[in-house]
Design an enzyme around this catalytic site. Structure first.
Site, PDB file in Angstrom:
ATOM      1  N   ARG A 160       0.889  -1.158  -0.030  1.00 22.82           N
ATOM      2  CA  ARG A 160       0.186   0.115   0.074  1.00 22.82           C
ATOM      3  C   ARG A 160       0.973   1.389   0.096  1.00 22.82           C
ATOM      4  NH1 ARG A 160      -5.085  -0.266   3.351  1.00 22.82           N
ATOM      5  NH2 ARG A 160      -3.728  -0.769   5.134  1.00 22.82           N
ATOM      6  N   ARG A 191     -10.382   0.849  -2.421  1.00 19.72           N
ATOM      7  CA  ARG A 191      -9.279   0.560  -1.443  1.00 19.72           C
ATOM      8  C   ARG A 191      -9.122   1.555  -0.349  1.00 19.72           C
ATOM      9  NH1 ARG A 191      -7.221  -4.059  -2.653  1.00 19.72           N
ATOM     10  NH2 ARG A 191      -9.190  -3.968  -3.449  1.00 19.72           N
ATOM     11  N   ASN A 213     -14.947  10.862   0.930  1.00 20.10           N
ATOM     12  CA  ASN A 213     -15.335   9.553   0.363  1.00 20.10           C
ATOM     13  C   ASN A 213     -17.023   9.581   0.634  1.00 20.10           C
ATOM     14  OD1 ASN A 213     -15.374   7.002  -0.567  1.00 20.10           O
ATOM     15  ND2 ASN A 213     -15.004   6.057   1.404  1.00 20.10           N
ATOM     16  N   HIS A 248     -20.199   6.930   0.950  1.00 26.16           N
ATOM     17  CA  HIS A 248     -20.638   5.600   1.309  1.00 26.16           C
ATOM     18  C   HIS A 248     -22.332   5.385   1.359  1.00 26.16           C
ATOM     19  CE1 HIS A 248     -19.859   2.130   3.518  1.00 26.16           C
ATOM     20  NE2 HIS A 248     -21.145   2.224   4.365  1.00 26.16           N
ATOM     21  N   GLU A 259      -8.128   7.600   9.388  1.00 24.19           N
ATOM     22  CA  GLU A 259      -7.603   6.220   9.303  1.00 24.19           C
ATOM     23  C   GLU A 259      -8.686   5.270   9.533  1.00 24.19           C
ATOM     24  OE1 GLU A 259      -6.203   8.761  10.760  1.00 24.19           O
ATOM     25  OE2 GLU A 259      -4.124   8.983  10.231  1.00 24.19           O
ATOM     26  N   ASP A 286     -14.545   4.206   7.173  1.00 21.51           N
ATOM     27  CA  ASP A 286     -15.735   4.792   6.977  1.00 21.51           C
ATOM     28  C   ASP A 286     -16.179   5.535   8.379  1.00 21.51           C
ATOM     29  OD1 ASP A 286     -15.845   3.954   4.261  1.00 21.51           O
ATOM     30  OD2 ASP A 286     -16.911   2.027   5.001  1.00 21.51           O
TER      31      ASP A 286
END
Ligand code: GRF
Length: 220
Positions: A73, A99, A115, A117, A150, A153
């Site tokens: 990663r 990812r 992000n 979701h 970190e 979600d």
């Protein structure tokens, strides 16, 4: 002279309907930002074609070519960060990116990476949000846009919207109804950030009204 637009780097992995909503919103002026680059971690996906059709640079940085995940990663994300930086990206938008972001990417774009979701977080994090909501018997689920940290979600929530679960819903029918909401929620979150109207206070995101927006910094 008008101020430079916020430059978006959109991370994708597949179909790219959320990317399409962003491209359309930037083109017709609803989103006061521009897509500087689209990066896919999977070669040949439809999202890359959507970017090219809009004349936006579309790159593939294939995580699989770096070795075994998640050991590879950091090396993969170093190249990803380099590409995003080369294109002058100010906000990274994960739009169907499959990812989990690691330290290298998060550190480079802390407070500047979001992000989307398909659930009302903190309920149903992870890869199978719609199926998990159905299996649990939830009556309401939804969509959430949040700042990436970190956790899985679990970052500070920017905007969310509820979607009712209907009798007879399948994973597909529920996902399709949530997707309609995603396509307005992600542009709305990007717009708020581009207008300087989000202020990160601990894990809460304060949304400023239009009058308070001008002097505020994004994600500080
Ligand atoms: C969306 O439901 C998004 O919330 C999830 O993956 C899906 C991606 O769809 N993370 P698309 O690639 O934007 O069409």
């Amino acid at each position: 002279m008008s101020a430079a637009k916020l430059r978006l780097g959109v991370l994708v992995s597949g179909r790219g309907t959320n990317l399409q909503a962003i491209l359309d919103g930037c083109s017709d002026g609803r989103i006061p930002a521009e897509v500087a680059v689209v990066v896919s971690n999977r070669p040949g996906v439809p999202a890359l074609d959507r970017a090219r059709r809009h004349g936006v640079p579309a790159l593939t940085v294939s995580h699989a070519s770096y070795g075994k995940w998640p050991l590879c990663r950091a090396a993969y994300e170093r190249d990803l960060v380099r590409a995003l930086t080369e294109y002058g990206v100010g906000l990274v938008v994960c739009a169907g990116y499959d990812r989990l972001a690691g330290e290298t990417l998060i550190e480079a774009f802390r407070g500047r990476m979001i992000n989307i979701h398909p659930s009302l977080l903190p309920s149903f994090p992870g890869l199978h949000a719609q199926a998990d909501a159905l299996a649990y018997g939830a009556k309401v689920t939804g969509a959430t846009v949040f700042f990436v940290d970190e956790s899985l979600d679990g970052g500070p929530i920017i905007v969310q919207e509820a979607v009712p679960v209907e009798e007879g819903d399948t994973v597909e029918s529920l996902a399709a109804r949530i997707l309609v909401v995603e396509h307005r929620l992600l542009p709305r979150a990007i717009t708020l950030i581009a207008q300087g109207r989000t202020v990160l206070e601990g894990r809460r995101v304060r949304i400023l009204d239009r009058s308070g927006g001008a002097s505020q910094c994004v994600g500080q």
